[in-house]
Write an enzyme that holds these catalytic residues in place. Structure first.
Site, mmCIF file in Angstrom:
data_model
loop_
_atom_site.group_PDB
_atom_site.id
_atom_site.type_symbol
_atom_site.label_atom_id
_atom_site.label_comp_id
_atom_site.label_asym_id
_atom_site.label_seq_id
_atom_site.Cartn_x
_atom_site.Cartn_y
_atom_site.Cartn_z
ATOM 1 N N HIS A 192 -32.829 80.837 -50.622
ATOM 2 C CA HIS A 192 -32.814 82.038 -51.446
ATOM 3 C C HIS A 192 -34.148 82.271 -52.146
ATOM 4 O O HIS A 192 -34.853 81.328 -52.516
ATOM 5 C CB HIS A 192 -31.645 82.029 -52.434
ATOM 6 C CG HIS A 192 -31.702 80.982 -53.497
ATOM 7 N ND1 HIS A 192 -32.315 81.182 -54.699
ATOM 8 C CD2 HIS A 192 -31.207 79.720 -53.536
ATOM 9 C CE1 HIS A 192 -32.185 80.087 -55.448
ATOM 10 N NE2 HIS A 192 -31.528 79.184 -54.761
ATOM 11 N N ASP B 114 -36.686 76.030 -57.251
ATOM 12 C CA ASP B 114 -35.363 76.452 -56.773
ATOM 13 C C ASP B 114 -35.414 77.956 -56.558
ATOM 14 O O ASP B 114 -35.313 78.708 -57.524
ATOM 15 C CB ASP B 114 -34.323 76.050 -57.832
ATOM 16 C CG ASP B 114 -32.926 76.572 -57.539
ATOM 17 O OD1 ASP B 114 -32.694 77.050 -56.421
ATOM 18 O OD2 ASP B 114 -32.085 76.511 -58.443
ATOM 19 N N GLU C 256 -28.777 84.515 -55.139
ATOM 20 C CA GLU C 256 -27.991 83.272 -55.105
ATOM 21 C C GLU C 256 -27.599 82.843 -56.504
ATOM 22 O O GLU C 256 -26.496 82.375 -56.744
ATOM 23 C CB GLU C 256 -28.796 82.164 -54.420
ATOM 24 C CG GLU C 256 -27.984 80.911 -54.091
ATOM 25 C CD GLU C 256 -27.993 79.829 -55.185
ATOM 26 O OE1 GLU C 256 -27.268 78.845 -55.043
ATOM 27 O OE2 GLU C 256 -28.724 79.993 -56.196
ATOM 28 N N GLU C 257 -28.522 83.015 -57.450
ATOM 29 C CA GLU C 257 -28.329 82.456 -58.788
ATOM 30 C C GLU C 257 -27.198 83.115 -59.576
ATOM 31 O O GLU C 257 -26.757 82.588 -60.585
ATOM 32 C CB GLU C 257 -29.635 82.529 -59.592
ATOM 33 C CG GLU C 257 -30.780 81.702 -59.023
ATOM 34 C CD GLU C 257 -30.522 80.205 -59.021
ATOM 35 O OE1 GLU C 257 -29.465 79.763 -59.501
ATOM 36 O OE2 GLU C 257 -31.384 79.474 -58.513
ATOM 37 N N HIS D 32 -33.664 74.850 -63.082
ATOM 38 C CA HIS D 32 -33.413 76.030 -63.930
ATOM 39 C C HIS D 32 -34.162 75.963 -65.265
ATOM 40 O O HIS D 32 -33.802 76.638 -66.213
ATOM 41 C CB HIS D 32 -31.911 76.231 -64.189
ATOM 42 C CG HIS D 32 -31.178 76.654 -62.961
ATOM 43 N ND1 HIS D 32 -29.915 77.193 -62.995
ATOM 44 C CD2 HIS D 32 -31.540 76.638 -61.653
ATOM 45 C CE1 HIS D 32 -29.522 77.464 -61.749
ATOM 46 N NE2 HIS D 32 -30.499 77.123 -60.925
#
Lengths: 356, 354
Positions: free
Chosen positions: A68, A180, A214-215, A325
């Site tokens: 992603h 990420d 995605e998140e 994150h």
């Protein structure tokens, strides 16, 4: 371009869930020589298909590889009369990594710098000093004198992300925001390059999907998987780990430097066992360091992909990443290379095996 | 004074590592940054740095301008398993801003590090860790780290500077090196013959950790007739009380306090009025919370005025100041040391007790 440089460029781009265009544009340009026909779907996913072997063959393997593009971030929800901005999170971010941080706000005129602020420690009582400041008590300061000035630059609904420099440090580690999942995006790009250079032997449609959103709940990959209808999916991700001093070994999930993480189960998926076994076997055969995820936590695009249509055999390969994150995610380049190589080896193996 | 020149000087001086108690490490870079700016300079045993500029007159009074050299930071208390460092707080850092911060470990060679945090996927509550539970991730193996870093090594925030709207600057340790930069540049640019006194600019040590430490020894040595202490002052932000704070972009603050000299404070305010330098008066009843309280009681007593530069996000790595206010401060420093009225009023009379 070195892998570090590629990851740095991808991580530095602005791309919270819902505003992935800058990242997608960067990737499209990067793969233009390998796959000039890469297309955007209606959701904003960037899909690049590479076809190998006999394209008229009936029994072709159709594999979706996905990573992603979006990162966790913030959305402005209020322009206050004093010129500061109220905000909420886009994706899961702990309050303990917000206060004091620098952010980039994408306003009308482009990116601008702000600080997530609250009152100074000198004005906090003992109780206030023990807990993280709640998001609704934090605000973004862009230096505007008042609300009218702030409104010239920023509107409700504008996005922001952490502003945090990329650097290499320690023994082969990198630190950045948005590892990420820009690391996964980088691994896909480098896998595409490797397959172009040395095509796999077999009839294979490799569908590389750079997904959105995605998140906030795995939404982009759903549409992409529905369109592609793959036999197999390989999800390239990062996984949150806690291999630090003071954490019990059972809660560490995986270790930085321990190799690419192969998930057996997380909170959204039970992975296809034959694919997991293949991944681990290939790791051993090809000398690629791999480790099994030791804790049921997190989730990723696999959660939605594996349930698409009649179901998709899915495996997730993740780079173990500390402080996920947060503005300062930390991962090992060696683990990244293991992820990229194992993905490539699986693609080479699945088109010549009847096993899966 | 040129605004850009002052801005660059602020960034350069604030980039220097001067974690409280480790001011000696700042000696060389500061010598380089101030080369040719002053008649003479000296250091002392506690880490103060003093710059001297003479006015050229005989029996001239002496004026001290103090801004503290040290910055908040951390110190290594343990080299832990897995390549992590445990740290303690040097100066009051809010633990809520620590996790995920970029730091530099100043061992034999500077090492990058980040403060460890727990991701939301694995976190169970919103309680902040105690400072002693924080870890610096150096990315190094335990053995390598043990060779490079000892207990007692200073750790500082990474110097990363930027700007917001309206010429506001952001970065680490404007508290108090931004004030020091304003004072140094203002004095260096003032022709010696305009000075009303011999000027001693002191960058004093250990304000953040031990307010009675550095500055007292330095002020004793300079033995000035009067003094101005410059420190940052808490800027007004949402959720603070107006009387405890000063508004940004509206100039500097002058404290009225039982712990400083009222005559000098009023004279300084009058000077601001006369020279059109924006300022506000704030009440700091029994202590200014700065070096001024200490300087005032050194030796036979030193008449002292406490001046503040508004600063938001104090004691973080993203402190905020206004360039407009910094320019006001630099102008005030120049007018203050050139003021013949103040020099005349503050020159001490020799009083014999017997």
């Amino acid at each position: 371009m070195t892998s570090e440089k590629l990851i740095e460029r991808l991580c530095s781009a602005f791309g919270p869930s819902g505003r992935e265009e800058a990242v997608a544009g960067l990737i499209k340009k990067e793969i233009s020589d390998i796959c000039p026909n890469a297309v955007y779907d209606r959701m904003g996913n960037l899909i690049a298909v590479m076809r190998f072997g006999d394209t008229s063959a009936e029994k072709r393997k159709r594999v979706m590889i996905s990573a992603h593009m979006d990162e966790v971030g913030f959305m402005i929800n209020e322009i206050k009369s004093n010129g500061t901005l109220g905000f909420d999170t886009v994706g899961g971010i702990n309050e303990s990594v917000m206060a004091g941080r620098r952010v980039s706000v994408l306003g009308e005129g482009g990116l601008m710098t702000g600080i997530i602020a609250s009152k100074a420690i000198h004005h906090k009582d003992k109780k206030e000093r023990e807990k993280a400041v709640k998001t609704e008590k934090l605000y973004i300061d862009i230096g505007a004198a008042d609300g009218d000035e702030a409104k010239k630059y920023v509107s409700v609904g504008d996005f922001a992300v952490f502003d945090s420099p990329f650097y290499t440090f320690g023994e082969g580690l990198v630190k950045a925001k948005a590892l990420d999942d820009r690391m996964g995006c980088a691994a896909m790009i480098q896998t595409m390059r490797a397959l172009k250079k040395q095509p796999p032997e077999g009839d294979l449609d490799a569908c590389f999907c750079f997904t959105v959103r995605e998140e906030i709940g795995l939404s982009g990959a759903k549409a992409a998987a529905y369109r592609i209808k793959p036999d197999i999916a390989i999800v390239l991700e990062t996984t949150a780990i806690a291999d630090i001093e003071g954490v019990d070994p059972s809660g560490r999930v995986a270790d930085v430097g321990g190799g690419v993480v192969v998930s057996v189960m997380d909170r959204s998926t039970i992975y296809c066992r034959p694919l997991v076994d293949l991944a681990l076997r290939l790791g051993k055969q090809k000398g690629i360091k791999a480790q099994v995820k030791r804790y049921v936590s997190g989730g990723n695009d696999a959660g939605t992909i594996h349930k698409t249509g009649e179901g998709v055999k899915t495996v997730a390969l993740s780079v173990p990443t500390r402080y996920l994150h947060s503005p300062a995610c930390v991962a090992s380049m060696e683990d990244y290379h293991s992820q990229q190589r194992l993905c490539e080896e699986i693609l080479r193996a699945v088109c010549s095996t009847e096993e899966i | 004074m040129n605004k850009n020149k002052l801005k660059e000087f602020i960034f350069s001086l604030c980039s220097v590592m001067s974690v409280s108690g480790f001011e000696k490490r700042a000696e060389k870079p500061i010598t380089e940054l101030t080369a040719g700016m002053f008649d003479s300079t000296l250091t002392d045993a506690v880490g103060n740095r003093i710059f001297i500029k003479k006015c050229g007159k005989q029996n001239a009074p002496r004026v001290l301008i103090d801004a503290h050299l040290d910055e908040i930071g951390m110190i290594v208390t343990e080299v832990c398993k897995g390549g992590f460092l445990r740290i303690a707080n040097l100066g009051g850092i809010d633990v809520s801003i620590m996790q995920a911060a970029d730091v530099i470990v100043y061992g034999e060679k500077p090492l990058r590090g980040v403060i460890a945090s727990t991701p939301p996927h694995l976190k169970k509550d919103d309680k902040l860790p105690a400072f002693s539970e924080l870890l610096v991730d150096t990315g190094l193996s335990e053995d390598t780290l043990k060779e490079l870093v000892d207990v007692g090594t200073p750790v500082g925030f990474a110097p990363i500077y930027g700007e917001l709207l309206n010429g506001r600057l952001i970065g680490k340790s404007f508290d108090d090196k931004a004030c020091a930069a304003c004072a140094l540049l203002a004095i260096a640019e003032t022709p010696g013959e305009e000075l009303a006194a011999d000027v001693y600019v002191m960058l004093s040590a250990t304000e953040e950790t031990n307010r009675l430490g550095g500055v007292a020894a330095g002020a004793f040595r300079c033995d000035p007739d009067y003094a101005m202490v410059i420190d940052v002052n808490l800027a007004r932000v949402p959720d603070t009380k107006d009387y405890e704070t000063v508004e940004m972009d509206k100039g500097i603050s002058i404290s009225l306090s039982a712990a400083t000299d009222r005559r000098l404070s009023m004279a300084t305010a009058e000077l601001c009025r006369r020279k059109d330098i924006p300022f506000s008066l704030i009440a700091a009843p029994s202590s200014t919370g700065t070096n001024a309280t200490t300087v005032n009681l050194v030796g036979l007593g030193i008449p002292t005025v406490d001046v503040g530069l508004p600063l938001a996000c104090m004691h973080t790595y993203n402190e905020v100041i206004s360039m407009t206010d910094a320019m006001s401060l630099a102008r005030l420093v120049r007018e203050f040391v050139c003021s013949k009225e103040i020099a005349a009023e503050m020159t001490r009379e020799e009083v014999s007790l017997i």
